[in-house]
Design an enzyme around this catalytic site. Sequence first.
Site, PDB file in Angstrom:
ATOM      1  N   GLU A  20       0.833  -1.210   0.000  1.00 19.26           N
ATOM      2  CA  GLU A  20       0.000   0.000   0.000  1.00 19.26           C
ATOM      3  C   GLU A  20       0.870   1.262   0.000  1.00 19.26           C
ATOM      4  O   GLU A  20       0.567   2.240  -0.678  1.00 19.26           O
ATOM      5  CB  GLU A  20      -0.913  -0.017   1.230  1.00 19.26           C
ATOM      6  N   GLU A  79       2.097   1.687  -3.379  1.00 25.25           N
ATOM      7  CA  GLU A  79       0.994   2.133  -4.249  1.00 25.25           C
ATOM      8  C   GLU A  79       0.784   3.643  -4.072  1.00 25.25           C
ATOM      9  O   GLU A  79       0.597   4.378  -5.049  1.00 25.25           O
ATOM     10  CB  GLU A  79      -0.278   1.359  -3.865  1.00 25.25           C
ATOM     11  N   CYS A 121      -8.257  -2.032   4.196  1.00 24.33           N
ATOM     12  CA  CYS A 121      -8.155  -3.249   5.028  1.00 24.33           C
ATOM     13  C   CYS A 121      -9.362  -3.532   5.909  1.00 24.33           C
ATOM     14  O   CYS A 121      -9.399  -4.565   6.556  1.00 24.33           O
ATOM     15  CB  CYS A 121      -6.874  -3.257   5.861  1.00 24.33           C
ATOM     16  N   SER A 163      -7.297   1.794  -2.357  1.00 28.27           N
ATOM     17  CA  SER A 163      -6.094   1.016  -2.652  1.00 28.27           C
ATOM     18  C   SER A 163      -6.549  -0.348  -3.173  1.00 28.27           C
ATOM     19  O   SER A 163      -7.587  -0.865  -2.741  1.00 28.27           O
ATOM     20  CB  SER A 163      -5.295   0.828  -1.357  1.00 28.27           C
ATOM     21  N   LYS A 165     -15.190  -9.653   8.637  1.00 27.75           N
ATOM     22  CA  LYS A 165     -14.124 -10.502   8.069  1.00 27.75           C
ATOM     23  C   LYS A 165     -14.672 -11.863   7.638  1.00 27.75           C
ATOM     24  O   LYS A 165     -14.113 -12.526   6.772  1.00 27.75           O
ATOM     25  CB  LYS A 165     -13.003 -10.716   9.093  1.00 27.75           C
ATOM     26  N   GLU A 213     -15.790 -11.207   4.253  1.00 30.28           N
ATOM     27  CA  GLU A 213     -14.647 -10.941   3.362  1.00 30.28           C
ATOM     28  C   GLU A 213     -13.990 -12.253   2.901  1.00 30.28           C
ATOM     29  O   GLU A 213     -13.655 -12.430   1.730  1.00 30.28           O
ATOM     30  CB  GLU A 213     -13.611 -10.083   4.092  1.00 30.28           C
ATOM     31  N   GLU A 257     -13.637 -13.367  -5.025  1.00 32.46           N
ATOM     32  CA  GLU A 257     -12.299 -12.931  -5.490  1.00 32.46           C
ATOM     33  C   GLU A 257     -11.194 -13.480  -4.611  1.00 32.46           C
ATOM     34  O   GLU A 257     -10.025 -13.499  -5.012  1.00 32.46           O
ATOM     35  CB  GLU A 257     -12.167 -11.399  -5.438  1.00 32.46           C
ATOM     36  N   CYS A 287      -9.951  -1.467  14.806  1.00 34.42           N
ATOM     37  CA  CYS A 287     -10.205  -2.891  15.082  1.00 34.42           C
ATOM     38  C   CYS A 287     -10.318  -3.189  16.580  1.00 34.42           C
ATOM     39  O   CYS A 287     -10.996  -4.141  16.968  1.00 34.42           O
ATOM     40  CB  CYS A 287      -9.096  -3.750  14.488  1.00 34.42           C
TER      41      CYS A 287
END
Length: 584
Positions: A280, A283, A300, A320, A359, A362, A367, A504
């Site tokens: 990241e 990037e 994230c 990102s 999560k 996710e 993907e 988190c």
Amino acid sequence: MKNIKIKIDNIEVIVPEGTTILEAAKKVNINIPHLCYHPDQAIKANCRLCVVDVSGSRKLTAACSSFVYEGMEVHTNTKKVRDMQKGILELILANHDQDCLKCLRNGNCELQALCQRFNISKTNLVDTVDALPLDDTNPSLIRDSAKCVKCNRCVDACQKVQEVHVLTHSHRSVHYNITPAYEMPLEQTFCVFCGQCAAVCPVGAIVEKDDTAKVWDAIYDPKKHVIVQVAPAVRVALGDAFNLPKGTIVTGKMVAALRRLGFDKIFDTNFTADLTIMEEGNELIQRLTKGGTLPMITSCSPGWINFIEGRYDHLLAHLSSCKSPQQMFGALSKSYYPEMAGMDPKNVYTVSIMPCTAKKYEAQRPEMMTNGVAEVDAVLTTRELARMIQSAGIDFVALEEDQFDNPFGIGTGAGAIFGATGGVMEAALRTAYEVITGKGLPSLNFTEVRGLSGIKESIVLIDDMELKVAVAHGLGNAKILLKQIEKGESPYAFIEIMACPGGCIGGGGQPIKSTRDVKEKRIEAIYKIDEDLPLRKSHKNPDILKLYDNYLGEPLGHKSHQLLHTHYHSRGMKYNFSELPNHK
Ligand code: SF4
Ligand code: SF4
Ligand code: SF4
Ligand code: FES
């Protein structure tokens, strides 16, 4: 501010003007029963359990919504008060599916504790449970309206904090209910699965989907090599479940407990948090120096991803392309790791311990597959891990400390602070500054982006470039920054967004309660971990450097793109869980 002197149960207490009776009573260790009250939320005053007798008043008074006045005399334990409170509890129970043995909140339920306190185990009132069907069709959360006490805390979290406006009120009088609009299941709404509703619910009406059975099955399967990764925020919260002081750092005991549970290898998500910074950070440098959509926004937090994909899909170019640390770990666990160990990736079963309910979703995104298999096979929240440890009869507090395994066992301080709001930003700045300038940072601590203010900003001077950055936590705060981007008025180059208040450490899967004071202690602990580590910059992690040398090549290189990056996309109004390859 003026101080007010009152008496509660004949105990004198002096509190500032504007204090409620309930808060004043707490100061002298009197816990007035309550259900709708939550210390971080606005006063709702709808359960009436907090009634007290105020001298001179004919009616009982709700302690959570009544403010103290000079000379006030309050009685919290009279027969009239207790009879009223018992009556209210019986009414609640008559409309409650009391099935404690099967309930995830058994032992940590505010209604159960109140019933024990008043010695009520059942009610003679007619059972009036009139609930909606159980909503368990999504991968993250279960809503059981038969257990809802209609306290409205979840509505507050969903509407006022997250501003997602999924949960609302429906019907009136005896049919009054708390539901998503039109009583739709969560998967057909804009729910982002952040779990902030579950984190404030006093009972078992909204809970995480329990995946512990799946993980036990994998551990007992001799054909499976079961590995586990643990997110940065888990180690400063897991101790709550074992009555340790809030913010206790339990990293070593947590690793020891995971080994006792039977995992074959125990790895640290802090390692892939460092890897995220490598990707990241580079990037960002690329977008800054070669051109690309700015501000760039971190990717994230899966609740945040669900939010932007569902509601702000016209801003997706700002995200990102990095996968989250959980998924970067998952990708390596099904490629680099089995290749190194000479295993078939199909035999590696990867478990994540996360502070997050989103999560779970996710990990099931189509993907998130590497070498034809799901990168992460099961996601447990911190609460589920605590239940596994308890169910295995492990004396957590007495455990000798243990250490993470290699090759994913070394994390730097930069990886550790991912667990707190502002941490990803600070970690990225530590690396971006040194990579761009080639000079060492004068100070590693970017304190302006730390703490619980809703939006934080900072200006960082990198050589002659002024980098303006911002951090938002909680989706209500994120919206403010997104609206600036929409209007073309964003002054920032880089933005960190975390769906959950506090980041988190305040995730929807953390031990209950995650009140503001608890969050502060967890944040303190996260920065203590960082301060105490010999390595505090992601680009100095020796195992990350080895990973690039031996396998990935370079940040943003071909292999990195293949394994560590993804495409986020518009998903319109609905999820479609039946299409998820890994959904059971
Ligand atoms: S919500 Fe509380 S009282 Fe109700 S079944 Fe669950 S543990 Fe028991
Ligand atoms: S998970 Fe988050 S978005 Fe979904 S209902 Fe709960 S608070 Fe609202
Ligand atoms: S679901 Fe939980 S938080 Fe929401 S109203 Fe019902 S009991 Fe309260
Ligand atoms: S806690 Fe006071 S009315 Fe609910």
